[in-house]
Design a protein around this motif. Structure first.
Motif, mmCIF file in Angstrom:
data_model
loop_
_atom_site.group_PDB
_atom_site.id
_atom_site.type_symbol
_atom_site.label_atom_id
_atom_site.label_comp_id
_atom_site.label_asym_id
_atom_site.label_seq_id
_atom_site.Cartn_x
_atom_site.Cartn_y
_atom_site.Cartn_z
ATOM 1 N N VAL A 380 0.861 -0.966 -0.023
ATOM 2 C CA VAL A 380 -0.321 0.047 -0.532
ATOM 3 C C VAL A 380 0.738 1.024 0.090
ATOM 4 O O VAL A 380 0.280 2.259 0.029
ATOM 5 N N GLY A 381 2.112 1.186 0.304
ATOM 6 C CA GLY A 381 3.384 2.354 0.000
ATOM 7 C C GLY A 381 3.515 2.497 -1.702
ATOM 8 O O GLY A 381 3.027 1.907 -1.843
ATOM 9 N N CYS A 382 5.248 3.027 -1.546
ATOM 10 C CA CYS A 382 5.094 3.593 -2.772
ATOM 11 C C CYS A 382 5.935 2.069 -3.316
ATOM 12 O O CYS A 382 7.356 1.759 -2.704
ATOM 13 N N ARG A 383 5.443 2.097 -4.495
ATOM 14 C CA ARG A 383 5.894 0.716 -5.917
ATOM 15 C C ARG A 383 7.635 0.861 -5.847
ATOM 16 O O ARG A 383 8.610 -0.222 -5.260
ATOM 17 N N ARG A 384 8.285 2.305 -5.904
ATOM 18 C CA ARG A 384 9.770 2.378 -6.188
ATOM 19 C C ARG A 384 10.460 2.758 -4.756
ATOM 20 O O ARG A 384 11.352 1.756 -5.147
ATOM 21 N N GLN A 385 10.124 2.200 -3.937
ATOM 22 C CA GLN A 385 10.641 2.103 -2.639
ATOM 23 C C GLN A 385 10.744 0.842 -2.331
ATOM 24 O O GLN A 385 11.520 0.715 -1.298
ATOM 25 N N ASN A 386 9.388 0.241 -2.109
ATOM 26 C CA ASN A 386 9.775 -1.227 -1.999
ATOM 27 C C ASN A 386 10.218 -1.801 -2.984
ATOM 28 O O ASN A 386 11.620 -3.037 -2.824
ATOM 29 N N CYS A 401 4.430 6.327 -8.553
ATOM 30 C CA CYS A 401 3.804 5.372 -8.957
ATOM 31 C C CYS A 401 2.018 5.683 -8.788
ATOM 32 O O CYS A 401 2.298 6.322 -8.124
ATOM 33 N N ASP A 402 1.852 4.211 -8.879
ATOM 34 C CA ASP A 402 0.121 3.892 -9.341
ATOM 35 C C ASP A 402 -0.189 4.582 -7.366
ATOM 36 O O ASP A 402 -1.307 5.403 -7.103
ATOM 37 N N THR A 403 0.150 4.114 -6.955
ATOM 38 C CA THR A 403 0.219 4.257 -4.966
ATOM 39 C C THR A 403 0.841 5.536 -5.002
ATOM 40 O O THR A 403 -0.099 5.836 -3.709
ATOM 41 N N CYS A 404 1.609 6.507 -4.777
ATOM 42 C CA CYS A 404 1.864 7.584 -4.818
ATOM 43 C C CYS A 404 0.292 8.658 -5.650
ATOM 44 O O CYS A 404 0.036 9.269 -4.438
ATOM 45 N N LEU A 405 0.201 8.294 -7.012
ATOM 46 C CA LEU A 405 -0.877 9.091 -7.406
ATOM 47 C C LEU A 405 -2.266 8.808 -7.234
ATOM 48 O O LEU A 405 -2.952 9.869 -6.717
#
Length: 611
Positions: A380-386, A401-405
């Motif tokens: 549920v967090g930032c994909r790039r961060q993961n 990313c989609d989860t940030c936007l």
């Protein structure tokens, strides 16, 4: 080793970069890597796709006396890189199975005469005694082992012949060696240095971040229709790659896309070699082609203007996903990595692992790869961060990313999870039965199916207690519980069972926060559309830019090479903006070295003048 072979060059590194490749300065760690190797030191280089790895061994090969040896895992990569080097005036060649005997002999003679700057060889050929004997008769300037992660037996692209490359230290003493890859966890990084016998190498680890790639993952409902809708959201004529898990999926998806008016081609190992070669050639040389492929396609594909990479099946590992999505946006322009992911993917991958070959430790490693991939999908967090965290790199939310936007909504899934697990318990303990997700969901939703009536499952205490959720919602619940290990998929038919951690959920001791799936997330597609190549050119420069693209396409057709071998889009943009009036004005334009200035200068100036 014959020390009388003449030096190939008297250039220094900066002059070589400018005169041969047309760049004014090195980027990031390139300068330090080049200096290390030119001075005779070894190097381990971890650098993302599009970060400029090839420059770090091509420049030392041109500056140091002798011929640079590049170990490359794929023939397609050799052909592309050699074509690009020849266009820059570099004396490059390869030795591989596509050549006739007299062609290989010509390359061998050129090498022994000191007339080659670089030679590309596959690890399988390099390990042949006659190949090593040939190379020892000449003079090597540097040895570059590309895609070095293939040495890792626990990695996602293991190639057994890479294990023998550690012997190059003894076979060619005094020749600096480099191991390069865009895909390595910290464990794989250590394994590269150990297995390739690079104890004294200097390590260069660039950021794995590809900020120009937007990562988007959405729930899978009708993947082909979702794929068409996604491709339709891209700029007209966008080139892309679509990855599927099986040959059948690839062929059916390519056919479906063609039926929707999309120029799509299939690629997998089961196609005749001539068909694969023809399809790959079209993909590399034409705009707007979508390649639908298994993972047999892609490693080393050097096409810079791939605008999207789509997955319609779940990749087996984060490393594989990173490498495959990294084929988008090598030119640094805005691109998208899109994936449709569903319950069936989780069940299928777990079944593959259970049914596959290998000992328990190997299967556990595969399971760890899959778990990390599922965590990326379900975050549920930032994909790039993961994604970066998986490679040991810390970062903040990317905002793109989609989860940030569109931050996902979460909800308390404890009660639905208890209902599902209770149904499984009752079936197994009271009746000795196990079923897959579809039948369990029918029971929970109170379905009136023949199977439910025949089995008497409408008499279960849990029959109909989940009617408040839709079938799609329940599939999301099952998928997320599987991803978290609160459920297990068992056997050939993917029946569901309890895991070691299911008890905590049944007792209400473990919280179960779930992400609420939102179909058709926009994911900021408009942002990418605004970043298309043509739209980055000032309005007044677009006619000239398009004229230059048409000229480039004609040049590429005449020479039988991909368009980017002539000039990349960034160079065309600079030409359209600066409008050079003389050959001297071409100096300093990124991507125009001495050879290309000589080959194309007058022709380009004529296009600019006409525009």
């Amino acid at each position: 080793m014959n020390d009388t072979v003449p030096a190939t060059s008297t250039l220094d590194a900066s002059t070589c970069l400018r005169e041969v490749f047309g760049y004014d300065s090195f980027r990031g760690d390139q300068q330090a890597i080049v200096d290390q190797v030119i001075a005779g030191g070894d190097a381990v280089v971890l650098m993302p796709t599009g970060g400029g790895k090839s420059i770090t061994y091509q420049v030392p090969a041109l500056v140091r006396p002798g011929t640079g040896l590049v170990v490359s895992p794929l023939i397609a990569l050799m052909h592309d890189q050699v074509a690009a080097l020849l266009a820059n005036g570099v004396r490059a060649a390869y030795l591989n199975s596509t050549q006739l005997p007299h062609e290989r002999q010509e390359v061998e003679q050129a090498y022994l005469a000191g007339e080659l700057d670089l030679v590309y060889v596959a690890p399988e050929r390099l390990n042949l005694p006659q190949t090593k004997q040939l190379l020892q008769r000449g003079r090597l300037s540097v040895i570059a082992i590309d895609e070095a992660h293939c040495v890792s037996q626990w990695g996602h692209d293991f190639r057994p012949d890479y294990l023998q490359l550690g012997a190059l230290a003894d076979d060619f003493p005094g020749v600096p060696r480099m191991a390069l890859t865009a895909t390595a966890t910290q464990a794989t990084h250590r394994e590269i240095a150990q297995r390739l016998n690079l104890p004294d190498a200097r390590h260069f680890v660039a950021s794995f971040d590809r900020p120009n790639i937007q990562y988007r993952i959405e729930p899978k409902t009708d993947p082909r229709r979702q794929l068409v809708a996604f491709i339709g959201s891209m700029p007209a004529g966008a080139t892309g790659i679509v990855y599927g898990l099986s040959r059948k999926t690839v062929e059916q998806t390519a056919e479906y896309l063609c039926g929707q008016g999309i120029d799509a081609l299939p690629y997998h190992a089961g196609l005749p070699a001539e068909v694969r070669a023809a399809n790959q050639s079209r993909f590399l040389r034409e705009d707007g082609v979508v390649m639908v492929a298994t993972i047999a396609f892609g490693m080393g594909i050097d096409k810079p203007d791939v605008r999207f990479v789509a997955h319609i099946d779940l990749p087996k590992s984060v490393e594989g996903y990173y490498q495959e999505t990294g084929r988008a946006g090598r030119d640094g322009e805005a691109s998208i990595a899109w994936m449709a992911y569903g319950l069936g993917d989780v069940v299928q991958q777990r079944r593959f692992i259970d049914a596959g070959e290998g000992d328990r430790a190997f299967k556990q490693r595969q399971q760890q790869h899959l778990d990390a991939m599922l965590a990326l999908c379900e975050t549920v967090g930032c994909r790039r961060q993961n994604l970066l965290g998986y490679f040991g790199e810390s970062s903040g939310p990317c905002g793109n990313c989609d989860t940030c936007l569109t931050p996902p909504e979460t909800w308390d899934g404890l009660v639905p999870a208890q209902k599902l697990l209770s149904t499984i318990v009752r079936l197994q303990r009271e009746r000795g039965q196990s079923f897959g997700a579809g039948h369990l969901i029918d029971i929970l939703r109170g379905g009136d199916t023949q199977r439910i009536r025949q089995q008497g499952h409408d008499k279960l205490a849990t029959f109909g207690i989940g009617a408040d959720l839709s079938e799609q919602d329940w599939r999301s619940v099952v998928r997320q519980l599987l991803a978290r290990g609160l459920l297990v998929s068992q056997g050939e038919y993917g029946v569901l069972g309890l895991s070691e951690t299911s008890g905590g959920v049944l007792r209400g001791e473990s919280p179960v926060p779930l992400r609420r799936d939102v179909l058709g997330r926009s994911g900021g597609s408009s942002r990418v559309r605004k970043s298309s190549v043509a739209e980055q050119v000032a309005e007044g420069d677009r006619p000239l830019f398009e004229a230059l693209r048409a000229w480039r396409a004609e040049q590429a057709r005449e020479q039988g090479v991909p368009a980017y071998v002539v000039f990349n889009d960034a160079t065309l943009r600079a030409l359209a903006q600066l409008r050079p009036a003389s050959v001297t004005d071409l100096d300093g334009i990124s991507g125009i070295g001495a050879k290309k200035r000589e080959a194309y200068g007058e022709s380009v100036l004529a296009v600019v003048a006409a525009g």
